[in-house]
Scaffold this active site. Structure first.
Site, PDB file in Angstrom:
ATOM      1  CG  ASN A 233       2.008 -17.074  -8.021  1.00 57.67           C
ATOM      2  OD1 ASN A 233       1.887 -17.715  -9.059  1.00 57.67           O
ATOM      3  ND2 ASN A 233       3.174 -16.947  -7.391  1.00 57.67           N
TER       4      ASN A 233
ATOM      5  CE  LYS B  92      -5.893 -33.842 -11.560  1.00 60.40           C
ATOM      6  NZ  LYS B  92      -6.324 -35.245 -11.534  1.00 60.40           N
ATOM      7  CG  PHE B  93      -5.171 -32.773  -4.512  1.00 58.99           C
ATOM      8  CD1 PHE B  93      -4.303 -32.210  -3.592  1.00 58.99           C
ATOM      9  CD2 PHE B  93      -6.538 -32.696  -4.270  1.00 58.99           C
ATOM     10  CE1 PHE B  93      -4.786 -31.594  -2.447  1.00 58.99           C
ATOM     11  CE2 PHE B  93      -7.028 -32.078  -3.130  1.00 58.99           C
ATOM     12  CZ  PHE B  93      -6.150 -31.529  -2.213  1.00 58.99           C
ATOM     13  CG  MET B  94      -1.820 -30.981 -10.918  1.00 62.94           C
ATOM     14  SD  MET B  94      -2.291 -32.045 -12.326  1.00 62.94           S
ATOM     15  CE  MET B  94      -3.277 -30.869 -13.277  1.00 62.94           C
TER      16      MET B  94
ATOM     17  CG  HIS C 191       1.215  -8.206  -6.047  1.00 62.80           C
ATOM     18  ND1 HIS C 191       0.269  -8.702  -5.169  1.00 62.80           N
ATOM     19  CD2 HIS C 191       2.281  -9.041  -5.951  1.00 62.80           C
ATOM     20  CE1 HIS C 191       0.743  -9.781  -4.571  1.00 62.80           C
ATOM     21  NE2 HIS C 191       1.963 -10.020  -5.031  1.00 62.80           N
TER      22      HIS C 191
ATOM     23  CG  ASN D 154      10.661  -9.973  -4.508  1.00 60.64           C
ATOM     24  OD1 ASN D 154      10.813  -9.950  -3.284  1.00 60.64           O
ATOM     25  ND2 ASN D 154       9.766 -10.743  -5.104  1.00 60.64           N
TER      26      ASN D 154
ATOM     27  CB  CYS E 263      -0.907   0.012   1.233  1.00 61.86           C
ATOM     28  SG  CYS E 263      -2.270  -1.159   1.113  1.00 61.86           S
TER      29      CYS E 263
HETATM   30  O1  G1P Z   1      -6.528 -40.893  -4.693  1.00 61.47           O
HETATM   31  P1  G1P Z   1      -7.532 -40.494  -5.722  1.00 61.47           P
HETATM   32  O2  G1P Z   1      -8.803 -40.050  -5.115  1.00 61.47           O
HETATM   33  O3  G1P Z   1      -7.699 -41.525  -6.804  1.00 61.47           O
HETATM   34  O4  G1P Z   1      -6.980 -39.192  -6.495  1.00 61.47           O
HETATM   35  C1  G1P Z   1      -5.789 -38.531  -6.198  1.00 61.47           C
HETATM   36  O5  G1P Z   1      -4.688 -39.112  -6.899  1.00 61.47           O
HETATM   37  C2  G1P Z   1      -4.808 -39.121  -8.325  1.00 61.47           C
HETATM   38  C3  G1P Z   1      -3.548 -39.724  -8.904  1.00 61.47           C
HETATM   39  O6  G1P Z   1      -2.396 -39.014  -8.560  1.00 61.47           O
HETATM   40  C4  G1P Z   1      -5.048 -37.695  -8.865  1.00 61.47           C
HETATM   41  O7  G1P Z   1      -5.338 -37.765 -10.241  1.00 61.47           O
HETATM   42  C5  G1P Z   1      -6.203 -36.999  -8.145  1.00 61.47           C
HETATM   43  O8  G1P Z   1      -6.250 -35.637  -8.547  1.00 61.47           O
HETATM   44  C6  G1P Z   1      -5.972 -37.076  -6.625  1.00 61.47           C
HETATM   45  O9  G1P Z   1      -7.048 -36.484  -5.941  1.00 61.47           O
HETATM   46  O1  G1P Z   2       5.124 -14.658  -4.283  1.00 63.59           O
HETATM   47  P1  G1P Z   2       6.367 -15.148  -3.613  1.00 63.59           P
HETATM   48  O2  G1P Z   2       6.282 -15.001  -2.124  1.00 63.59           O
HETATM   49  O3  G1P Z   2       7.633 -14.564  -4.190  1.00 63.59           O
HETATM   50  O4  G1P Z   2       6.488 -16.720  -3.888  1.00 63.59           O
HETATM   51  C1  G1P Z   2       5.564 -17.497  -4.575  1.00 63.59           C
HETATM   52  O5  G1P Z   2       5.838 -17.477  -5.974  1.00 63.59           O
HETATM   53  C2  G1P Z   2       7.130 -17.960  -6.343  1.00 63.59           C
HETATM   54  C3  G1P Z   2       7.240 -17.923  -7.847  1.00 63.59           C
HETATM   55  O6  G1P Z   2       6.276 -18.731  -8.483  1.00 63.59           O
HETATM   56  C4  G1P Z   2       7.366 -19.380  -5.811  1.00 63.59           C
HETATM   57  O7  G1P Z   2       8.700 -19.751  -6.037  1.00 63.59           O
HETATM   58  C5  G1P Z   2       7.073 -19.479  -4.311  1.00 63.59           C
HETATM   59  O8  G1P Z   2       7.133 -20.827  -3.912  1.00 63.59           O
HETATM   60  C6  G1P Z   2       5.685 -18.916  -4.030  1.00 63.59           C
HETATM   61  O9  G1P Z   2       5.418 -18.942  -2.653  1.00 63.59           O
END
Ligand code: G1P
Ligand code: G1P
Lengths: 346, 346
Positions: B152, B313-315, B165, B76, B54
């Site tokens: 982000n 979605k969990f990757m 930002h 930064n 701010c």
């Molecule tokens: O354990 P689940 O419910 O099958 O699913 C989890 O693992 C999968 C495999 O890594 C992912 O695709 C899903 O996003 C995650 O939620």
């Molecule tokens: O916004 P920050 O505090 O710099 O940091 C965030 O973005 C960065 C760039 O994607 C990542 O490396 C950090 O893990 C995340 O917390």
């Protein structure tokens, strides 16, 4: 000023992926005021009549989990991959390419009790898990080109069930990660006539900078090119190409290795340390007959935590759009894990 | 049975990454009992005397954010990349390769008020943000090979400050993602003598299956190979290679495009839709002089949400160890976004 990898920014090369990562050790001290996570230290009941992975419980699909006494394997009730289904039509447009995907998804429960894990099971019980992994690799590997065993541990890793279990997704196709690895392992072998990861483990055992734990058969280390703060690799001291190649001695030692690795992780931040883990080895199915001297069987742990049980590393903007970045060096992370006791805090 | 991409599993090819992804539309209905997230809908104050972004507030570093009135850019205080520092020694071991990394990290505040965003700013104020991006690309692009602008948004994406930002990380090296993309764009151009993404946008405009929004100059679409459930790309209708190539008309239309895209995202689950977003164009710095007819400037949004404001979605396991996987098809996701109003819910 002399270069110090624990102080000065640099890039490191990952020869398995043919990619680089940014290491920014000077940034390790920046304050964190962002999102924190909840990590469970809570006790779970041994048996929960509503938990579909507990013996005797009826699952959402209507199927009943039997009264198993050791490990228990079943086909996922909501599998991401099915064995049957129509194939997508061939396309001659390079921008809209689809391919058939066939496969199967299984769940392996490690033990009938919900309140146990590698650290509280006996070595014999952990060997039973390893034996189950071997049986599955053997069976599914007969048909499928790639058999991916993986475990998501903890809610932070998308795991919705506290019962000790892992998954197997076996597929007719070669998934990106192991396919790229296969190509790079092969190139290294063609050039140096040695399996890359055997060279690697020998060099790491000489340098002793990134070792977390070792016994007669296995080495756990933070790879030089680790992306996740506390990422580790589990490597055999005696070269084997596939999980199914382990002998009795390696199997027993692997059970111990798993117990120690999890204990060290849990001890680090005094929590049920979340991670995804899994195994890679030479491809199977139609490729079982081919020679893969360049492959070394190994395991990987990818834990998201960075500073404490509640502060994780966000792989976001820069990482998604440009390149992986870490503050904590692999050497520091290895040191922190190495100094943890080999048995879990009570 | 005839193949239906909205019902039957298949792989799709991403020509920008030379990777595949698994699409499992049959699994879209599986129940979710895992971790849920908190997404903020909360109002933030216009000015917070403790928020370092701010106007007039003293930051942790001791520096004071000036009383700015439009955009404001600063280096930064905890940069991941520094302009100076000792270089790592050359190594002749292929398994332990390090390289110098030089760069700089900046923060761009979009506006002096904390309680505004693209959807509540005037078109003129959004154009001011685009102008700032252009100035930064111009300035940093003179020296650095790659200038990554990214935002982000939301705590779920590691963003710790609600003030509107974004960030810029400029580097002497070519980061993995754009480097791989550069190679694939070049191969396509060599083969077809046309920029891949220009071909792509024209074909998508004919097919009309994945378009989310378009105006005279820009198209927002869910790419055929999208990995994140509601991932989108922002593509120009008139081919340009770099951000700095936009003309007045494209700039005005881009401001509008950004406003609509965010409004649709926010409307989808009635929340401040979290995402990482950023821009890619032809490389700069030492490569400014070279010809890059194969590059098309474009934007990307990577949002983590899947089913609601709280289920992402969990990757994880399979994705980290093997290959990206999605249940919801790109076509369904595009349809859901397309039908959202172009102005944000109040
Ligand atoms: O354990 P689940 O419910 O099958 O699913 C989890 O693992 C999968 C495999 O890594 C992912 O695709 C899903 O996003 C995650 O939620
Ligand atoms: O916004 P920050 O505090 O710099 O940091 C965030 O973005 C960065 C760039 O994607 C990542 O490396 C950090 O893990 C995340 O917390």
């Amino acid at each position: 000023m002399a270069f110090n990898p624990n102080e000065h920014q640099h890039l490191r090369y990952n020869p398995l992926k043919d990619e680089w990562l940014v290491v920014s050790p000077h940034r390790a001290l920046r304050p964190w005021s962002g999102q924190t996570e909840t990590t469970s230290t809570e006790e779970v009941p041994r048996f929960d009549p509503n938990n579909p992975l507990c013996p005797g419980v009826t699952r959402t699909s209507g199927k009943v989990t039997p009264n198993y006494e050791s490990t228990y394997v079943f086909t996922n009730d909501f599998p991401a991959l099915l064995q049957e289904g129509p194939d997508p039509p061939k396309s001659d447009d390079p921008l809209f390419q689809a391919k058939p995907a066939k496969g199967t998804c299984r769940v392996i429960c490690y033990h009938p009790h919900t309140d146990v894990y590698f650290t509280s099971l006996t070595v014999k019980e952990v060997v039973a898990v390893v034996d189950e992994w071997l049986r599955q690799m053997e069976e599914l590997g007969r048909d499928y080109l790639w058999v991916q065993i993986f475990e998501n541990r903890g809610a932070m890793m998308g795991c919705s069930n506290p019962h000790p279990h892992c998954q197997i997704w076996a597929s007719s196709f070669f998934p990106n990660e192991p396919r790229i690895k296969d190509g790079n392992l092969r190139k290294y072998y063609d050039k140096y006539k040695r399996p890359m990861l055997q060279d690697y483990v020998e060099k790491e055992l000489q340098k002793r900078e990134r070792i977390v734990y070792e016994n007669d058969e296995w080495v756990v280390l933070v790879p030089y090119w680790a992306v996740w703060p506390f990422e580790t690799m589990v490597l055999p001291k005696r070269q084997i190409q596939r999980f199914t190649d382990v002998d009795c001695k390696q199997k027993e030692a692997l059970a111990k290795t798993l117990q120690v690795t999890v204990a060290k992780y849990d001890n680090l931040f005094k929590c049920k340390f979340p991670y995804s883990m899994g195994w890679h080895g030479a491809p199977t199915g139609p490729l079982l007959g081919e020679c893969h001297p360049y492959w070394t069987f190994h395991g990987m742990y990818y834990p998201p935590l960075l500073r404490s049980a509640t502060v994780k590393k966000f792989m976001v903007g820069y990482e998604l759009l440009a390149q992986a970045q870490r503050d904590l060096t692999a050497e520091k992370a290895a040191g922190l894990l190495r100094e943890q006791p080999e048995t879990r805090f009570a």
